[in-house]
Write a protein that holds these residues in place. Structure first.
Motif, short mmCIF file in Angstrom:
data_model
loop_
_atom_site.label_atom_id
_atom_site.label_comp_id
_atom_site.label_asym_id
_atom_site.label_seq_id
_atom_site.Cartn_x
_atom_site.Cartn_y
_atom_site.Cartn_z
N ALA A 57 54.71 125.17 10.05
CA ALA A 57 55.32 125.34 11.37
C ALA A 57 56.18 126.60 11.45
CB ALA A 57 56.17 124.12 11.71
N GLU A 58 56.25 127.35 10.36
CA GLU A 58 56.95 128.64 10.40
C GLU A 58 55.89 129.73 10.52
OE1 GLU A 58 60.12 129.00 10.68
OE2 GLU A 58 60.56 126.87 10.44
N GLU A 76 48.81 134.49 15.90
CA GLU A 76 49.87 133.68 15.31
C GLU A 76 49.39 133.20 13.95
OE1 GLU A 76 52.49 129.58 15.77
OE2 GLU A 76 51.20 130.19 17.42
N ASN A 78 50.70 131.07 10.56
CA ASN A 78 51.73 130.11 10.17
C ASN A 78 51.83 129.92 8.66
OD1 ASN A 78 50.56 128.42 12.99
ND2 ASN A 78 52.60 129.27 12.88
N ARG A 140 46.46 130.40 13.31
CA ARG A 140 46.46 129.37 14.35
C ARG A 140 45.75 129.79 15.64
NH1 ARG A 140 51.53 126.96 17.77
NH2 ARG A 140 50.50 125.07 18.48
N GLY A 291 55.03 128.72 16.48
CA GLY A 291 55.24 127.31 16.15
C GLY A 291 55.31 126.36 17.32
N ILE A 294 53.77 122.65 17.40
CA ILE A 294 53.53 122.13 16.05
C ILE A 294 54.64 121.17 15.67
CG2 ILE A 294 53.31 122.69 13.60
CD1 ILE A 294 52.25 125.39 14.35
N LYS A 296 57.15 119.79 13.43
CA LYS A 296 57.80 120.29 12.23
C LYS A 296 58.18 119.15 11.30
CE LYS A 296 59.47 124.63 14.07
NZ LYS A 296 60.55 125.64 14.04
#
Length: 311
Positions: A57-58, A76, A78, A140, A291, A294, A296
């Motif tokens: 999620a980062e 993106e 992740n 992603r 993120g 998502i 976390k």
């Protein structure tokens, strides 16, 4: 070099590959963990299976623009921790992936993963970075904007927390005015990151969204005692006037420019067009918030302390 059990265990933890295969890889590479990961890849072994279920999620939103400014890409990528997201390995990976997206004009994530780079496909590069960092890394999403009659420009906020890509159509693009048009487009991309409008202009807003907002405004007016005795057509007219505020708040062109609130984005574009002697118009934009959506991971601190104390 002596290969210890802890070395083998470490490689297995990183790769998820069996103990014997890990030991063989370490022997073949004189105990070098990074080279052992490469060795396993060369043997056709999947080294990311163990990390597939982890939550990444980062990461970062990253962008690349072609030399002629007609193609732009936003991706993106992740990972699991902010530490890895700031590492050279991860940043370099993002740059390569974004550049590959521009050059290939990849339509989706699967297409981009298959793109070949100087050091392997994008998917292979992600696998290698996963092995090197010890974290799950995933691509992603990707968005590519191309228009030979436009300038594409991007803005990356806070090292990748958010990325925006804006397309400005240009009639009269020259070598002399390109830099100024790109600078304006960059300011607009930055404004989008700050205010996050959903639409470019009024015509982009779905009719159902407009109708829904109109009904809400009408109901607000009717709930106000001051309007209880006003004719329905008067209330409807007031609602239409208030609807203009909705467009100002949700459409990029009508928003006050972040760097100079005395002008709207529409006025900024018009003044720049006049200055550079070209016809300009904002066509579209893409925004990625790193993120978003998502789930976390949530860690229980008490449980983590208990686990560490038990070791």
């Amino acid at each position: 070099m002596e290969i210890t059990a802890s070395d083998v265990a470490k490689l297995r933890e990183i790769t998820g590959v069996g103990l014997m295969a890990c030991k063989k890889a370490l022997v073949a590479t004189d105990g070098d963990i990074d080279k052992a990961c490469e060795y396993l890849r060369e043997q056709g072994m999947s080294i990311v299976a163990k990390k597939a279920g982890r939550i990444a999620a980062e990461g970062a939103a990253w962008a690349s623009i072609s030399a002629d400014k007609h193609t732009g890409a936003l991706v993106e990528v992740n990972c699991e921790s902010d530490f890895v997201a700031k590492s050279d390995v991860f940043v370099d990976l993002c740059e390569v992936i974004a550049k590959a997206a521009v050059e290939s004009e990849a339509a989706d994530v699967d297409a981009l993963k298959a793109v070949k780079t100087a050091n392997g496909t994008v998917e292979e590069l992600i696998t290698a970075a996963t092995a090197k960092t010890g974290e799950k890394i995933s691509l992603r999403r990707v968005a590519v904007q191309k228009n030979v009659g436009a300038v594409e420009e991007a803005y990356i906020h806070m090292g990748g927390k958010m990325g925006t890509l804006v397309e400005v159509s240009v009639e009269g693009l020259t070598e002399a005015n390109t830099a100024e048009i790109v600078a304006m487009a960059h300011d607009v991309a930055m404004h989008i990151a700050a205010f996050q409008p959903p639409y470019v202009r009024k015509s982009d807003v779905p009719q159902e969204a407009v109708d829904h907002e109109r009904e809400i405004i009408k109901q607000q007016l009717l709930n106000d005692e001051k309007n209880s005795k006003k004719p329905e057509q008067v209330v409807a007219k007031i609602a239409e006037n208030k609807l203009g505020k909705f467009f100002e708040e949700n459409c990029l062109l009508y928003q006050a420019f972040a760097k100079d609130p005395s002008v709207t984005i529409e006025q900024l574009v018009a003044s720049t067009a006049k200055k550079v002697g070209a016809k300009l118009d904002i066509v579209r934009f893409t925004k990625f918030v790193m993120g978003e959506g998502i789930e976390k991971r949530t860690d229980n601190l008490a449980e983590e302390v208990a686990k560490l104390s038990a070791k």
